[in-house]
Design a protein around this motif. Structure first.
Motif, PDB file in Angstrom:
ATOM      1  N   MET A  98       0.841  -1.195   0.000  1.00 44.37           N
ATOM      2  CA  MET A  98       0.000   0.000   0.000  1.00 44.37           C
ATOM      3  C   MET A  98       0.878   1.248   0.000  1.00 44.37           C
ATOM      4  O   MET A  98       1.939   1.279   0.613  1.00 44.37           O
ATOM      5  N   VAL A  99       0.431   2.277  -0.706  1.00 37.39           N
ATOM      6  CA  VAL A  99       1.158   3.541  -0.745  1.00 37.39           C
ATOM      7  C   VAL A  99       0.288   4.613  -0.089  1.00 37.39           C
ATOM      8  O   VAL A  99      -0.828   4.880  -0.539  1.00 37.39           O
ATOM      9  N   TYR A 100       0.802   5.200   0.980  1.00 39.26           N
ATOM     10  CA  TYR A 100       0.060   6.239   1.695  1.00 39.26           C
ATOM     11  C   TYR A 100       0.369   7.616   1.116  1.00 39.26           C
ATOM     12  O   TYR A 100       1.410   7.830   0.490  1.00 39.26           O
ATOM     13  N   ASP A 101      -0.541   8.527   1.335  1.00 40.75           N
ATOM     14  CA  ASP A 101      -0.351   9.907   0.895  1.00 40.75           C
ATOM     15  C   ASP A 101       0.946  10.446   1.483  1.00 40.75           C
ATOM     16  O   ASP A 101       1.229  10.275   2.673  1.00 40.75           O
ATOM     17  N   ALA A 102       1.733  11.107   0.641  1.00 38.76           N
ATOM     18  CA  ALA A 102       3.049  11.594   1.075  1.00 38.76           C
ATOM     19  C   ALA A 102       2.945  12.559   2.248  1.00 38.76           C
ATOM     20  O   ALA A 102       3.878  12.663   3.054  1.00 38.76           O
ATOM     21  N   GLY A 103       1.834  13.257   2.351  1.00 36.18           N
ATOM     22  CA  GLY A 103       1.677  14.232   3.419  1.00 36.18           C
ATOM     23  C   GLY A 103       0.986  13.696   4.655  1.00 36.18           C
ATOM     24  O   GLY A 103       0.738  14.457   5.594  1.00 36.18           O
ATOM     25  N   GLU A 104       0.692  12.392   4.677  1.00 39.36           N
ATOM     26  CA  GLU A 104      -0.020  11.828   5.821  1.00 39.36           C
ATOM     27  C   GLU A 104       0.884  11.767   7.044  1.00 39.36           C
ATOM     28  O   GLU A 104       2.083  11.539   6.944  1.00 39.36           O
ATOM     29  N   LEU A 105       0.284  11.993   8.218  1.00 39.83           N
ATOM     30  CA  LEU A 105       1.035  11.943   9.464  1.00 39.83           C
ATOM     31  C   LEU A 105       1.487  10.508   9.752  1.00 39.83           C
ATOM     32  O   LEU A 105       0.688   9.565   9.626  1.00 39.83           O
ATOM     33  N   PRO A 106       2.740  10.317  10.131  1.00 39.71           N
ATOM     34  CA  PRO A 106       3.254   8.968  10.402  1.00 39.71           C
ATOM     35  C   PRO A 106       2.424   8.207  11.432  1.00 39.71           C
ATOM     36  O   PRO A 106       2.248   6.989  11.314  1.00 39.71           O
ATOM     37  N   ASN A 107       1.924   8.894  12.448  1.00 38.50           N
ATOM     38  CA  ASN A 107       1.123   8.217  13.471  1.00 38.50           C
ATOM     39  C   ASN A 107      -0.161   7.644  12.888  1.00 38.50           C
ATOM     40  O   ASN A 107      -0.628   6.574  13.313  1.00 38.50           O
ATOM     41  N   TYR A 108      -0.748   8.343  11.929  1.00 38.72           N
ATOM     42  CA  TYR A 108      -1.958   7.853  11.289  1.00 38.72           C
ATOM     43  C   TYR A 108      -1.656   6.622  10.431  1.00 38.72           C
ATOM     44  O   TYR A 108      -2.445   5.678  10.382  1.00 38.72           O
ATOM     45  N   VAL A 109      -0.526   6.666   9.751  1.00 39.27           N
ATOM     46  CA  VAL A 109      -0.122   5.515   8.936  1.00 39.27           C
ATOM     47  C   VAL A 109       0.105   4.304   9.836  1.00 39.27           C
ATOM     48  O   VAL A 109      -0.354   3.191   9.535  1.00 39.27           O
ATOM     49  N   LEU A 110       0.791   4.523  10.954  1.00 39.10           N
ATOM     50  CA  LEU A 110       1.059   3.426  11.887  1.00 39.10           C
ATOM     51  C   LEU A 110      -0.237   2.857  12.441  1.00 39.10           C
ATOM     52  O   LEU A 110      -0.412   1.627  12.514  1.00 39.10           O
ATOM     53  N   LEU A 111      -1.169   3.726  12.826  1.00 41.86           N
ATOM     54  CA  LEU A 111      -2.446   3.261  13.362  1.00 41.86           C
ATOM     55  C   LEU A 111      -3.221   2.461  12.326  1.00 41.86           C
ATOM     56  O   LEU A 111      -3.833   1.434  12.641  1.00 41.86           O
ATOM     57  N   ASP A 112      -3.175   2.910  11.080  1.00 40.57           N
ATOM     58  CA  ASP A 112      -3.873   2.204  10.012  1.00 40.57           C
ATOM     59  C   ASP A 112      -3.296   0.803   9.828  1.00 40.57           C
ATOM     60  O   ASP A 112      -4.034  -0.190   9.734  1.00 40.57           O
ATOM     61  N   LYS A 113      -1.978   0.708   9.798  1.00 39.93           N
ATOM     62  CA  LYS A 113      -1.333  -0.600   9.639  1.00 39.93           C
ATOM     63  C   LYS A 113      -1.623  -1.509  10.822  1.00 39.93           C
ATOM     64  O   LYS A 113      -1.864  -2.717  10.653  1.00 39.93           O
ATOM     65  N   GLU A 114      -1.600  -0.937  12.019  1.00 41.54           N
ATOM     66  CA  GLU A 114      -1.861  -1.734  13.211  1.00 41.54           C
ATOM     67  C   GLU A 114      -3.292  -2.276  13.215  1.00 41.54           C
ATOM     68  O   GLU A 114      -3.530  -3.415  13.625  1.00 41.54           O
ATOM     69  N   THR A 115      -4.246  -1.459  12.750  1.00 39.77           N
ATOM     70  CA  THR A 115      -5.641  -1.892  12.709  1.00 39.77           C
ATOM     71  C   THR A 115      -5.811  -3.060  11.746  1.00 39.77           C
ATOM     72  O   THR A 115      -6.501  -4.043  12.048  1.00 39.77           O
ATOM     73  N   ARG A 116      -5.164  -2.964  10.593  1.00 42.35           N
ATOM     74  CA  ARG A 116      -5.255  -4.046   9.603  1.00 42.35           C
ATOM     75  C   ARG A 116      -4.591  -5.317  10.120  1.00 42.35           C
ATOM     76  O   ARG A 116      -5.135  -6.426   9.987  1.00 42.35           O
ATOM     77  N   PHE A 117      -3.411  -5.159  10.712  1.00 41.13           N
ATOM     78  CA  PHE A 117      -2.712  -6.334  11.226  1.00 41.13           C
ATOM     79  C   PHE A 117      -3.486  -6.973  12.376  1.00 41.13           C
ATOM     80  O   PHE A 117      -3.568  -8.205  12.485  1.00 41.13           O
TER      81      PHE A 117
END
Length: 243
Positions: free
Chosen positions: A116-135
């Motif tokens: 998956m490719v996240y928006d370049a401007g997305e906050l790292p914490n949001y990306v981490l939370l998203d990945k954690e939710t999926r996992f």
């Protein structure tokens, strides 16, 4: 050459996870049900981060087959006479130490998330939370399936889920059904975070591949591949080459 629908694990000589795993009827969960990320009555889970692009459905297809297997389990456990077969299939699913079907499907899910490719401007914490939710959704699915295997084993006479008789009470039947449904809900959380058009596309691919497999051997010959559209052939070839 012909490749099986679930051939070999990604980039390894490991045995492929065959979805005979839970095809006819298939179950999964145990005493304590792992809670889902969303409530049973809640709406579809949403990504907590902005995703620029999702992987090709060739990367999603094995997980869709896994989802169908769990759906079959939910149906199968409603009849206790199916429990010995289901428990045996779950033993195979979790057996084999590192090289087993549980780790295969977990790896497929992690591979999908890593593509998956996240928006370049997305906050790292949001990306981490998203990945954690999926996992977490994948992990809960596996935990519930393993719990189901244990509960079934404890309530099948003859040992280790052989062909023994099933001794059940109404409470045990409810526990087994709740565990199966919990594993189903957990995996649904993962799929609810995928664009609906991708889920629809992978469903259509699966249906068309099954139709193309004229002799039902779980493989597509070059002649059988011709029944697919040019785009589906390309997607299926990528899926087989990868997995």
């Amino acid at each position: 050459s012909r490749r099986s629908i679930l051939s070999t694990c990604t980039n390894s000589a490991a045995r492929a996870a065959t979805l005979t795993l839970l095809t006819t009827i298939s179950p999964i969960p145990s005493f304590a049900v792992t809670t889902d990320t969303t409530s049973a009555l809640g709406g579809a889970a949403q990504s907590t981060a902005r995703v620029q692009s999702y992987p090709s459905i060739s990367s999603l297809e094995p997980l869709y087959e896994f989802k169908l297997s769990i759906d079959a389990i939910v149906t199968g456990v409603s009849d206790p006479s199916n429990w010995p077969f289901i428990q045996k299939r779950l033993q195979n699913f979790f057996g084999g130490f590192i090289i087993n079907e549980k780790n295969y499907f977990t790896g497929v899910g992690i591979s999908y998330m890593n593509e998956m490719v996240y928006d370049a401007g997305e906050l790292p914490n949001y990306v981490l939370l998203d990945k954690e939710t999926r996992f977490e959704a994948l992990e809960n699915t596996m935990n519930n399936l393993e719990s189901l295997k244990s509960v079934l084993g404890d309530n099948i006479n003859g040992g280790n889920g052989g062909n023994g008789n099933v001794s059940v009470s109404a409470d045990i039947v409810n526990d087994v059904q709740d565990l199966a449904k919990s594993s189903q809900r957990s995996l649904q959380v993962f799929f609810d975070m995928i664009p609906s058009e991708d889920v629809k596309a992978v469903e259509e691919l699966f249906v068309n591949v099954k139709k193309a497999d004229a002799n039902g051997d779980g493989k597509l010959s070059e002649d059988e591949m011709n029944y697919l559209s040019p785009m589906e052939r390309e997607i299926w070839k990528r899926r087989v080459d990868k997995f």
